[in-house]
Write an enzyme that holds these catalytic residues in place. Sequence first.
Site, PDB file in Angstrom:
ATOM      1  N   HIS A 129      -6.295  75.363 -34.034  1.00 25.93           N
ATOM      2  CA  HIS A 129      -6.539  73.916 -33.986  1.00 25.93           C
ATOM      3  C   HIS A 129      -7.817  73.570 -33.265  1.00 25.93           C
ATOM      4  O   HIS A 129      -8.181  74.211 -32.274  1.00 25.93           O
ATOM      5  CB  HIS A 129      -5.349  73.209 -33.316  1.00 25.93           C
ATOM      6  CG  HIS A 129      -4.172  73.094 -34.233  1.00 25.93           C
ATOM      7  ND1 HIS A 129      -2.877  73.149 -33.792  1.00 25.93           N
ATOM      8  CD2 HIS A 129      -4.112  72.944 -35.578  1.00 25.93           C
ATOM      9  CE1 HIS A 129      -2.063  73.024 -34.828  1.00 25.93           C
ATOM     10  NE2 HIS A 129      -2.786  72.915 -35.923  1.00 25.93           N
ATOM     11  N   HIS A 170      -5.829  71.618 -44.237  1.00 23.52           N
ATOM     12  CA  HIS A 170      -5.576  71.994 -42.842  1.00 23.52           C
ATOM     13  C   HIS A 170      -4.829  73.331 -42.764  1.00 23.52           C
ATOM     14  O   HIS A 170      -5.257  74.254 -42.054  1.00 23.52           O
ATOM     15  CB  HIS A 170      -4.762  70.900 -42.148  1.00 23.52           C
ATOM     16  CG  HIS A 170      -4.379  71.230 -40.742  1.00 23.52           C
ATOM     17  ND1 HIS A 170      -5.060  70.745 -39.651  1.00 23.52           N
ATOM     18  CD2 HIS A 170      -3.393  72.036 -40.238  1.00 23.52           C
ATOM     19  CE1 HIS A 170      -4.509  71.230 -38.543  1.00 23.52           C
ATOM     20  NE2 HIS A 170      -3.490  72.012 -38.870  1.00 23.52           N
ATOM     21  N   GLU A 171      -3.728  73.440 -43.497  1.00 19.69           N
ATOM     22  CA  GLU A 171      -2.927  74.675 -43.399  1.00 19.69           C
ATOM     23  C   GLU A 171      -3.707  75.885 -43.913  1.00 19.69           C
ATOM     24  O   GLU A 171      -3.584  76.982 -43.351  1.00 19.69           O
ATOM     25  CB  GLU A 171      -1.604  74.524 -44.147  1.00 19.69           C
ATOM     26  CG  GLU A 171      -0.665  73.459 -43.587  1.00 19.69           C
ATOM     27  CD  GLU A 171      -0.379  73.581 -42.093  1.00 19.69           C
ATOM     28  OE1 GLU A 171      -0.511  74.688 -41.522  1.00 19.69           O
ATOM     29  OE2 GLU A 171      -0.042  72.554 -41.484  1.00 19.69           O
ATOM     30  N   HIS A 174      -5.672  77.540 -41.299  1.00 26.86           N
ATOM     31  CA  HIS A 174      -4.916  78.553 -40.545  1.00 26.86           C
ATOM     32  C   HIS A 174      -4.800  79.844 -41.356  1.00 26.86           C
ATOM     33  O   HIS A 174      -4.925  80.941 -40.807  1.00 26.86           O
ATOM     34  CB  HIS A 174      -3.499  78.052 -40.227  1.00 26.86           C
ATOM     35  CG  HIS A 174      -3.442  76.909 -39.264  1.00 26.86           C
ATOM     36  ND1 HIS A 174      -4.138  76.891 -38.073  1.00 26.86           N
ATOM     37  CD2 HIS A 174      -2.744  75.733 -39.306  1.00 26.86           C
ATOM     38  CE1 HIS A 174      -3.879  75.765 -37.428  1.00 26.86           C
ATOM     39  NE2 HIS A 174      -3.050  75.040 -38.156  1.00 26.86           N
TER      40      HIS A 174
END
Lengths: 170, 77
Positions: free
Chosen positions: A130, A120-121, A124
Amino acid sequence: YSLMPNSPKWHSRIVTYRIVSYTSDLPRIVVDQIVKKALRMWSMQIPLNFKRVSWGTADIIIGFARRDHGDSFPFDGPGNTLGHAFAPGPGLGGDAHFDKDEYWTDGEDAGVNFLFAATHEFGHSLGLSHSSVPGTVMYPTYQRDYSEDFSLTKDDIAGIQKLYGKRNTL
Amino acid sequence: LPLSQEAGDVSAHQWEQAQNYLRKFYPHDSKTKKVNSLVDNLKEMQKFFGLPMTGKLSPYIMEIMQKPRCGVPDVAE
Protein backbone atom coordinates in the site's frame (compact mmCIF):
# COMPACT_ATOMS: atom_id res chain seq x y z
CA TYR A 1 4.80 3.66 -2.53
CA SER A 2 6.01 0.56 -0.82
CA LEU A 3 6.91 -2.92 -1.98
CA MET A 4 6.03 -6.24 -0.44
CA PRO A 5 8.67 -7.58 2.01
CA ASN A 6 11.67 -9.06 0.17
CA SER A 7 10.37 -7.45 -3.03
CA PRO A 8 8.83 -10.52 -4.68
CA LYS A 9 8.14 -10.15 -8.40
CA TRP A 10 7.41 -12.17 -11.51
CA HIS A 11 10.54 -13.19 -13.36
CA SER A 12 8.88 -14.28 -16.58
CA ARG A 13 8.07 -11.58 -19.13
CA ILE A 14 4.71 -13.22 -19.74
CA VAL A 15 2.40 -13.61 -16.77
CA THR A 16 -0.71 -15.74 -17.21
CA TYR A 17 -4.09 -15.09 -15.63
CA ARG A 18 -7.34 -16.97 -15.40
CA ILE A 19 -10.76 -15.79 -14.25
CA VAL A 20 -12.40 -18.62 -12.36
CA SER A 21 -15.56 -17.02 -10.98
CA TYR A 22 -17.68 -13.97 -11.59
CA THR A 23 -20.04 -11.49 -9.95
CA SER A 24 -23.67 -11.49 -11.01
CA ASP A 25 -23.62 -7.67 -10.90
CA LEU A 26 -21.85 -7.35 -14.26
CA PRO A 27 -22.02 -9.33 -17.49
CA ARG A 28 -19.13 -11.78 -17.76
CA ILE A 29 -17.82 -10.08 -20.87
CA VAL A 30 -17.64 -6.78 -18.99
CA VAL A 31 -15.68 -8.41 -16.16
CA ASP A 32 -13.32 -9.91 -18.76
CA GLN A 33 -12.83 -6.51 -20.40
CA ILE A 34 -12.26 -4.73 -17.10
CA VAL A 35 -9.68 -7.30 -15.96
CA LYS A 36 -7.85 -6.90 -19.27
CA LYS A 37 -7.96 -3.10 -18.98
CA ALA A 38 -6.74 -3.14 -15.36
CA LEU A 39 -3.79 -5.39 -16.20
CA ARG A 40 -2.98 -3.22 -19.20
CA MET A 41 -2.72 -0.15 -16.96
CA TRP A 42 0.26 -1.82 -15.31
CA SER A 43 1.75 -3.49 -18.39
CA MET A 44 1.89 -0.15 -20.23
CA GLN A 45 4.47 0.96 -17.68
CA ILE A 46 6.64 -2.15 -17.35
CA PRO A 47 8.15 -4.80 -19.63
CA LEU A 48 5.59 -7.42 -18.68
CA ASN A 49 2.76 -8.89 -20.76
CA PHE A 50 -0.34 -10.68 -19.56
CA LYS A 51 -1.85 -13.67 -21.27
CA ARG A 52 -5.27 -15.03 -20.45
CA VAL A 53 -5.75 -18.78 -20.13
CA SER A 54 -9.13 -20.47 -19.93
CA TRP A 55 -8.22 -23.61 -18.05
CA GLY A 56 -5.45 -25.20 -16.03
CA THR A 57 -3.04 -23.33 -13.87
CA ALA A 58 -2.15 -19.65 -14.20
CA ASP A 59 0.10 -17.23 -12.33
CA ILE A 60 -2.78 -14.97 -11.31
CA ILE A 61 -6.09 -16.66 -10.50
CA ILE A 62 -8.92 -14.14 -10.31
CA GLY A 63 -12.28 -14.74 -8.74
CA PHE A 64 -15.23 -13.48 -6.74
CA ALA A 65 -16.08 -15.18 -3.47
CA ARG A 66 -17.99 -14.50 -0.29
CA ARG A 67 -17.12 -14.98 3.38
CA ASP A 68 -14.74 -17.89 4.01
CA HIS A 69 -13.30 -18.93 0.65
CA GLY A 70 -10.40 -21.16 1.56
CA ASP A 71 -7.43 -18.84 1.97
CA SER A 72 -7.62 -17.96 5.70
CA PHE A 73 -8.73 -14.40 4.88
CA PRO A 74 -12.54 -14.55 4.89
CA PHE A 75 -14.53 -11.68 3.44
CA ASP A 76 -16.88 -9.73 5.65
CA GLY A 77 -20.12 -9.18 3.74
CA PRO A 78 -21.13 -5.84 2.17
CA GLY A 79 -18.83 -2.89 2.91
CA ASN A 80 -15.45 -2.76 4.64
CA THR A 81 -13.12 -5.24 2.91
CA LEU A 82 -13.65 -5.26 -0.86
CA GLY A 83 -10.93 -7.60 -2.02
CA HIS A 84 -7.39 -8.80 -1.47
CA ALA A 85 -4.50 -10.19 -3.44
CA PHE A 86 -1.30 -12.06 -2.79
CA ALA A 87 2.26 -11.08 -3.68
CA PRO A 88 3.95 -12.81 -6.64
CA GLY A 89 4.83 -16.43 -6.00
CA PRO A 90 3.69 -20.01 -6.50
CA GLY A 91 0.31 -21.34 -5.37
CA LEU A 92 -1.85 -18.54 -3.98
CA GLY A 93 0.88 -16.07 -4.97
CA GLY A 94 -0.47 -13.40 -7.32
CA ASP A 95 -4.08 -14.48 -6.90
CA ALA A 96 -6.72 -11.74 -6.61
CA HIS A 97 -10.04 -12.25 -4.84
CA PHE A 98 -13.02 -9.89 -4.78
CA ASP A 99 -15.85 -9.91 -2.26
CA LYS A 100 -18.95 -11.17 -4.03
CA ASP A 101 -21.12 -9.46 -1.42
CA GLU A 102 -20.20 -5.99 -2.72
CA TYR A 103 -22.23 -4.39 -5.49
CA TRP A 104 -19.74 -4.20 -8.35
CA THR A 105 -20.14 -1.71 -11.18
CA ASP A 106 -18.36 -0.65 -14.33
CA GLY A 107 -18.25 2.89 -12.96
CA GLU A 108 -21.55 3.96 -14.47
CA ASP A 109 -23.71 3.70 -11.36
CA ALA A 110 -23.43 3.59 -7.57
CA GLY A 111 -21.43 0.69 -6.19
CA VAL A 112 -17.80 -0.32 -6.15
CA ASN A 113 -15.93 0.51 -9.35
CA PHE A 114 -14.51 -2.86 -10.36
CA LEU A 115 -11.89 -1.35 -12.66
CA PHE A 116 -10.43 0.63 -9.79
CA ALA A 117 -10.53 -2.25 -7.31
CA ALA A 118 -9.03 -4.66 -9.86
CA THR A 119 -6.21 -2.27 -10.76
CA HIS A 120 -5.44 -1.90 -7.06
CA GLU A 121 -5.47 -5.65 -6.36
CA PHE A 122 -3.34 -6.42 -9.42
CA GLY A 123 -0.81 -3.95 -8.00
CA HIS A 124 -0.46 -6.39 -5.11
CA SER A 125 -0.39 -9.33 -7.55
CA LEU A 126 2.65 -7.67 -9.13
CA GLY A 127 4.43 -6.95 -5.84
CA LEU A 128 3.30 -3.53 -4.64
CA SER A 129 2.17 -2.93 -1.09
CA HIS A 130 0.00 0.00 0.00
CA SER A 131 0.97 3.56 -0.68
CA SER A 132 0.42 6.20 1.98
CA VAL A 133 -0.07 8.88 -0.67
CA PRO A 134 -3.76 9.81 -0.92
CA GLY A 135 -5.13 9.63 -4.44
CA THR A 136 -2.85 6.85 -5.60
CA VAL A 137 -4.28 3.61 -6.91
CA MET A 138 -2.37 1.73 -4.20
CA TYR A 139 -3.86 3.79 -1.36
CA PRO A 140 -5.67 1.28 0.89
CA THR A 141 -9.05 2.95 1.29
CA TYR A 142 -11.62 3.26 -1.46
CA GLN A 143 -13.20 6.62 -2.28
CA ARG A 144 -16.74 6.49 -3.59
CA ASP A 145 -16.12 9.05 -6.32
CA TYR A 146 -13.69 7.10 -8.49
CA SER A 147 -14.63 7.75 -12.07
CA GLU A 148 -14.11 5.36 -14.93
CA ASP A 149 -11.23 7.32 -16.43
CA PHE A 150 -8.73 7.28 -13.58
CA SER A 151 -5.08 6.47 -14.25
CA LEU A 152 -2.01 5.34 -12.35
CA THR A 153 -0.31 8.15 -10.45
CA LYS A 154 3.40 8.99 -10.52
CA ASP A 155 3.75 7.20 -7.19
CA ASP A 156 2.16 3.99 -8.51
CA ILE A 157 4.33 4.09 -11.63
CA ALA A 158 7.51 4.74 -9.64
CA GLY A 159 6.71 1.74 -7.45
CA ILE A 160 6.02 -0.71 -10.25
CA GLN A 161 9.03 0.48 -12.27
CA LYS A 162 11.24 0.05 -9.22
CA LEU A 163 10.38 -3.65 -9.40
CA TYR A 164 10.30 -4.28 -13.14
CA GLY A 165 11.96 -1.32 -14.86
CA LYS A 166 10.41 0.73 -17.63
CA ARG A 167 8.76 -0.62 -20.74
CA ASN A 168 10.93 0.03 -23.76
CA THR A 169 8.70 2.05 -26.05
CA LEU A 170 10.96 1.82 -29.13
CA LEU B 1 -2.07 -5.95 24.82
CA PRO B 2 -5.54 -4.42 24.44
CA LEU B 3 -6.13 -0.74 23.93
CA SER B 4 -6.75 0.85 27.29
CA GLN B 5 -10.00 2.63 28.02
CA GLU B 6 -7.97 5.85 27.97
CA ALA B 7 -7.05 5.25 24.34
CA GLY B 8 -9.82 7.49 23.11
CA ASP B 9 -13.25 8.88 23.63
CA VAL B 10 -15.25 6.28 21.71
CA SER B 11 -18.03 3.83 22.47
CA ALA B 12 -17.37 0.24 23.54
CA HIS B 13 -18.53 -0.99 20.12
CA GLN B 14 -16.18 1.39 18.30
CA TRP B 15 -13.40 0.41 20.66
CA GLU B 16 -13.87 -3.25 19.72
CA GLN B 17 -14.06 -2.38 16.02
CA ALA B 18 -10.82 -0.45 16.31
CA GLN B 19 -9.04 -3.37 17.96
CA ASN B 20 -10.18 -5.74 15.22
CA TYR B 21 -9.10 -3.28 12.53
CA LEU B 22 -5.66 -2.79 14.05
CA ARG B 23 -5.11 -6.53 14.48
CA LYS B 24 -6.03 -7.07 10.84
CA PHE B 25 -4.29 -4.22 9.08
CA TYR B 26 -1.45 -3.28 11.45
CA PRO B 27 -0.41 -6.66 12.85
CA HIS B 28 3.15 -5.67 13.70
CA ASP B 29 5.77 -2.95 13.66
CA SER B 30 6.76 -1.96 10.12
CA LYS B 31 10.47 -1.81 10.97
CA THR B 32 11.12 -4.41 13.65
CA LYS B 33 8.36 -6.82 12.41
CA LYS B 34 7.59 -7.54 16.07
CA VAL B 35 4.04 -7.85 17.33
CA ASN B 36 3.18 -4.60 19.08
CA SER B 37 0.64 -3.48 21.60
CA LEU B 38 -2.52 -2.12 20.02
CA VAL B 39 -1.52 1.38 21.09
CA ASP B 40 1.68 1.01 19.06
CA ASN B 41 -0.36 -0.40 16.18
CA LEU B 42 -2.63 2.62 16.39
CA LYS B 43 0.44 4.85 16.21
CA GLU B 44 1.54 2.89 13.11
CA MET B 45 -1.83 3.57 11.56
CA GLN B 46 -1.67 7.25 12.44
CA LYS B 47 1.80 7.41 10.89
CA PHE B 48 0.58 5.72 7.71
CA PHE B 49 -2.28 8.17 7.31
CA GLY B 50 -0.08 11.17 8.11
CA LEU B 51 -1.76 11.94 11.42
CA PRO B 52 -0.21 12.93 14.77
CA MET B 53 0.99 9.74 16.50
CA THR B 54 -0.99 10.14 19.70
CA GLY B 55 -1.93 6.48 20.19
CA LYS B 56 -5.48 7.63 20.96
CA LEU B 57 -8.62 6.90 19.02
CA SER B 58 -10.41 9.88 17.55
CA PRO B 59 -13.60 10.30 15.51
CA TYR B 60 -11.43 10.89 12.43
CA ILE B 61 -9.50 7.63 12.93
CA MET B 62 -12.82 5.82 13.39
CA GLU B 63 -14.03 7.40 10.14
CA ILE B 64 -10.98 6.01 8.31
CA MET B 65 -11.54 2.60 9.87
CA GLN B 66 -15.10 2.48 8.56
CA LYS B 67 -14.19 3.25 4.95
CA PRO B 68 -14.33 0.45 2.40
CA ARG B 69 -10.83 -0.78 1.75
CA CYS B 70 -8.48 -3.47 0.49
CA GLY B 71 -8.02 -6.44 2.80
CA VAL B 72 -4.23 -6.46 2.54
CA PRO B 73 -2.52 -5.10 5.71
CA ASP B 74 -0.95 -1.65 5.47
CA VAL B 75 2.04 -3.04 7.32
CA ALA B 76 2.95 -5.74 4.87
CA GLU B 77 3.53 -9.20 6.32
